[in-house]
Design a protein around this motif. Structure first.
Motif, PDB file in Angstrom:
ATOM      1  N   GLN A 133       0.823  -1.204   0.000  1.00  0.00           N
ATOM      2  CA  GLN A 133       0.000   0.000   0.000  1.00  0.00           C
ATOM      3  C   GLN A 133       0.863   1.263   0.000  1.00  0.00           C
ATOM      4  O   GLN A 133       0.526   2.254  -0.659  1.00  0.00           O
ATOM      5  CB  GLN A 133      -0.940  -0.003   1.199  1.00  0.00           C
ATOM      6  CG  GLN A 133      -2.047  -1.042   1.098  1.00  0.00           C
ATOM      7  CD  GLN A 133      -3.019  -0.965   2.251  1.00  0.00           C
ATOM      8  OE1 GLN A 133      -2.867  -0.160   3.161  1.00  0.00           O
ATOM      9  NE2 GLN A 133      -4.035  -1.809   2.217  1.00  0.00           N
ATOM     10  N   ARG A 167      -8.949   2.256  -0.529  1.00  0.00           N
ATOM     11  CA  ARG A 167      -8.479   0.871  -0.467  1.00  0.00           C
ATOM     12  C   ARG A 167      -9.686  -0.017  -0.195  1.00  0.00           C
ATOM     13  O   ARG A 167     -10.286   0.058   0.881  1.00  0.00           O
ATOM     14  CB  ARG A 167      -7.430   0.729   0.633  1.00  0.00           C
ATOM     15  CG  ARG A 167      -6.221   1.657   0.452  1.00  0.00           C
ATOM     16  CD  ARG A 167      -5.444   1.809   1.750  1.00  0.00           C
ATOM     17  NE  ARG A 167      -6.268   2.395   2.797  1.00  0.00           N
ATOM     18  CZ  ARG A 167      -5.925   2.447   4.082  1.00  0.00           C
ATOM     19  NH1 ARG A 167      -4.767   1.938   4.482  1.00  0.00           N
ATOM     20  NH2 ARG A 167      -6.730   2.994   4.980  1.00  0.00           N
ATOM     21  N   ARG A 209      -7.774   1.123  -5.150  1.00  0.00           N
ATOM     22  CA  ARG A 209      -6.970  -0.099  -5.092  1.00  0.00           C
ATOM     23  C   ARG A 209      -7.815  -1.227  -4.503  1.00  0.00           C
ATOM     24  O   ARG A 209      -8.526  -1.031  -3.520  1.00  0.00           O
ATOM     25  CB  ARG A 209      -5.739   0.116  -4.209  1.00  0.00           C
ATOM     26  CG  ARG A 209      -4.759   1.154  -4.752  1.00  0.00           C
ATOM     27  CD  ARG A 209      -3.910   0.574  -5.859  1.00  0.00           C
ATOM     28  NE  ARG A 209      -2.976   1.564  -6.410  1.00  0.00           N
ATOM     29  CZ  ARG A 209      -2.022   1.263  -7.271  1.00  0.00           C
ATOM     30  NH1 ARG A 209      -1.873   0.012  -7.683  1.00  0.00           N
ATOM     31  NH2 ARG A 209      -1.224   2.197  -7.742  1.00  0.00           N
ATOM     32  N   TYR A 243      -7.648  -1.272   5.084  1.00  0.00           N
ATOM     33  CA  TYR A 243      -8.656  -1.044   4.057  1.00  0.00           C
ATOM     34  C   TYR A 243      -9.608   0.046   4.533  1.00  0.00           C
ATOM     35  O   TYR A 243      -9.875   0.180   5.730  1.00  0.00           O
ATOM     36  CB  TYR A 243      -9.455  -2.318   3.770  1.00  0.00           C
ATOM     37  CG  TYR A 243      -8.618  -3.566   3.626  1.00  0.00           C
ATOM     38  CD1 TYR A 243      -7.619  -3.634   2.662  1.00  0.00           C
ATOM     39  CD2 TYR A 243      -8.812  -4.660   4.463  1.00  0.00           C
ATOM     40  CE1 TYR A 243      -6.833  -4.771   2.538  1.00  0.00           C
ATOM     41  CE2 TYR A 243      -8.035  -5.802   4.343  1.00  0.00           C
ATOM     42  CZ  TYR A 243      -7.045  -5.849   3.389  1.00  0.00           C
ATOM     43  OH  TYR A 243      -6.266  -6.966   3.270  1.00  0.00           O
TER      44      TYR A 243
END
Length: 299
Positions: free
Chosen positions: A77, A94, A123, A141
């Motif tokens: 990340q 995310r 992403r 996330y």
């Protein structure tokens, strides 16, 4: 402790065989064994119990295995954030995906996001549900999609969309005599189902539907992906159960989707931390709701 120590540990922990792990890492077995010994010495405990016949994780090794993958996720990340910034994106979302989320719904959502906010990079991370929940708690996330609302404290589960559950039937199968197939008839034949570890939410929903009749399903195979499920169905190996859009978009020919004789749907939930969210995340959630409302108006 270096990243090479962690990579070697992961390979051995997943293979539970030093020779196979060495082959996977393209190294000799002796240097791999030394690297694991260095890691164990630094941690002050054994991570593997080895005999001439087997290799298994110790309790400390199992605990370490729960944490190490997150190191690589965080590193990936960080790398992605730098790349996104260099490419001109102003922020990043995310998104974790579990249970083989419908590509048709996801592609429409992503197209809308790209149209409305082209400066926000998105992403994706395909992970099991348990890993998604941990990642949401630990800020790996921003949000996720899964076919389960059984979440921990501190996580919100909001219905994102639902679609009919369909039976995937091989062409020329006797069940195709039915326009809507009785569930009791489906359970007379072998089924290929999702792997509970990788498709946890899907399995829970389908299991609730199957338990509505007093018959035990004959599950001949559990798979990690919809593509493999559809390949087995097309080969005449078994019947499958999946969302209508998932069967419609699969690449396999020779498969017919039939509805069940009762109301049966698969619901996808949006999962997010129960905390104040940035504006980009709030706008994303609003888009999810708008797409579902649009679908309801057109069906």
């Amino acid at each position: 402790m270096e990243l090479r120590h962690l990579r070697c540990f992961l390979a051995v922990a997943e293979e539970l065989h030093f020779a196979r792990a060495a082959e996977r890492l393209h190294v000799d077995q002796s240097p791999l064994s030394r690297t694991i010994k260095e890691l164990e010495e630094e941690l002050g405990t054994l991570l593997f119990a080895r005999t001439t016949r087997s290799t298994r994780l110790t309790r400390a090794g199992r605990l370490f295995l729960e944490r190490v993958p997150y190191v690589f996720t965080a590193l990936d990340q960080a790398r992605a954030s730098v790349q996104d910034a260099a490419a001109g994106y102003h922020s990043q979302l995310r998104i974790a995906l579990s249970d083989g989320i419908s590509p048709e719904r996801l592609s429409r959502l992503m197209a809308l996001c790209r149209q409305d906010e082209p400066d926000v990079a998105i992403r994706f991370f395909e992970v099991p549900l348990a890993q998604q929940l941990k990642g949401l708690h630990e800020d790996l996330y921003d949000l996720g999609f899964a076919q389960s609302a059984d979440v921990d404290d501190g996580i919100l589960a909001v219905p994102a969309w639902s679609e009919p559950l369909r039976v995937a039937v091989p062409a020329r199968h006797p069940l195709l005599a039915h326009k809507t197939i009785p569930l009791e008839e489906v359970l007379r034949y072998p089924l290929v189902m999702g792997d509970p570890e990788y498709c946890e939410g899907y399995c829970r929903q389908v299991d609730r539907i199957l338990r509505s009749v007093d018959q035990v399903p004959l599950v001949t195979e559990q798979v990690k992906s919809l593509n493999l499920m559809m390949a087995l169905v097309a080969a005449g190996y078994a019947l499958g159960l999946a969302g209508a859009s998932q069967i419609q978009t699969c690449r396999e020919s020779g498969i017919v989707a039939r509805p069940l004789d009762r109301k049966a749907v698969l619901t996808t939930w949006l999962l997010r931390p129960d905390a104040e969210a940035p504006e980009s995340l709030e706008r994303f959630v609003e888009r999810v709701a708008s797409l579902d409302a649009e679908r309801r108006l057109t069906t």
